[in-house]
Design an enzyme around this catalytic site. Structure first.
Site, PDB file in Angstrom:
ATOM      1  CB  CYS A 138      -0.989   0.024   1.132  1.00 41.47           C
ATOM      2  SG  CYS A 138      -2.050   1.317   1.099  1.00 41.47           S
ATOM      3  CB  CYS A 139       3.843   2.168   2.033  1.00 41.06           C
ATOM      4  SG  CYS A 139       3.376   2.477   3.795  1.00 41.06           S
ATOM      5  CB  CYS A 220      -1.986   7.245   5.660  1.00 40.77           C
ATOM      6  SG  CYS A 220      -1.175   7.508   4.110  1.00 40.77           S
ATOM      7  CB  CYS A 223      -1.068   3.735   8.968  1.00 42.63           C
ATOM      8  SG  CYS A 223      -1.719   2.733   7.708  1.00 42.63           S
ATOM      9  CB  CYS A 248       6.185   4.111   4.352  1.00 38.23           C
ATOM     10  SG  CYS A 248       7.214   5.562   3.971  1.00 38.23           S
TER      11      CYS A 248
END
Length: 254
Positions: A138-139, A220, A223, A248
């Site tokens: 996702c990162c 984000c 997170c 990340c």
């Protein structure tokens, strides 16, 4: 010393991050001078090819303030991941308004929409909680690919990293090479948390109001959480993971 009247309508409240933390270390002035000198050196050594990659966290807001205040020729860019808190996104406009007299503009890099849609469709909205691999994927979509575009054609970049932030960052230096061989400058590496807020208070630097809600490290929204008394600075980032995994990929350090 000026108070942050434009933010609070008077002296900083005792419960604000400024009220809680602003305390300069004995060598603050020397650190500040060294930080400015390093930013100036970066601009001189990489004319027209250096960018501050700002997370919009308080450290990066200070770096932006120094660039604007001293008229240093360094571009400012940020990653708008599509999953940030509204308070974080709002800072982009705040920066441009606050430093309008200096002509500061923020380059905004967003992830490829198709890649985000494909990732979410395949893995779900909460994939980051399922495994470290999915969280890092996702990162990769939301941060690493846009960062690559930000750094394309540039030979150097600036961060707001501090050694005090985590054990993983304890060995970082003021000058490094990133994993692509670009120059990477970490001008605030020696600053303490007290130094950070002392500068914010002294120079009336705008910052994310989430810092007043015990979020020293803000990423984000899914997170990031507030930290408790005694927890590390980055305890609120990816709190469900092992401490050693908490990066990340933007700041690879070997």
């Amino acid at each position: 010393m000026s108070e942050v009247s434009s933010l609070f309508g008077g002296p900083a409240p005792a419960g604000s991050a400024i009220g809680l933390y602003a305390k300069a270390s004995p060598d603050f002035e020397a650190k500040l001078a060294e930080t400015v000198a390093l930013l100036q050196a970066a601009a001189q050594e990489h004319p027209g090819k250096v960018v501050q990659a700002t997370s919009l966290g308080v450290e990066d807001m200070i770096v932006t303030d120094l660039i604007a205040r001293h008229g240093i020729d360094i571009a400012i860019g940020t990653l708008e991941t599509g999953a940030l808190h509204p308070e974080t996104v709002a800072l982009i406009g705040t920066i441009e308004q606050h430093y309008a007299a200096q002509g500061v503009k923020v380059e905004v890099y967003k992830p490829a929409q198709e890649a985000v849609i494909e990732f979410v469709q395949k893995n779900g909205e909460k994939a980051m909680y399922e495994s470290i691999d999915l969280r890092k994927a996702c990162c990769g979509v939301r941060k690493l690919e846009p960062l690559a575009r930000m750094l394309n054609g540039r030979t150097a970049w600036i961060t707001g990293l501090r050694r005090e932030q985590s054990n993983n960052r304890g060995g970082m230096l003021e000058r490094e090479l990133d994993d692509k061989g670009r120059a990477k400058f970490n001008p605030m590496i020696e600053w303490t948390w007290g130094d950070v807020w002392h500068y914010v208070k002294t120079f009336n630097v705008p910052y994310n109001p989430l810092h007043d809600q015990f979020m020293p490290s803000i990423g984000c929204a899914p997170c990031t959480r507030a930290i408790a008394v005694g927890e590390d600075f980055r305890a609120g980032r990816w709190w469900w993971e092992d401490e050693k995994a908490k990066e990340c990929g933007l700041h690879v350090h070997k």
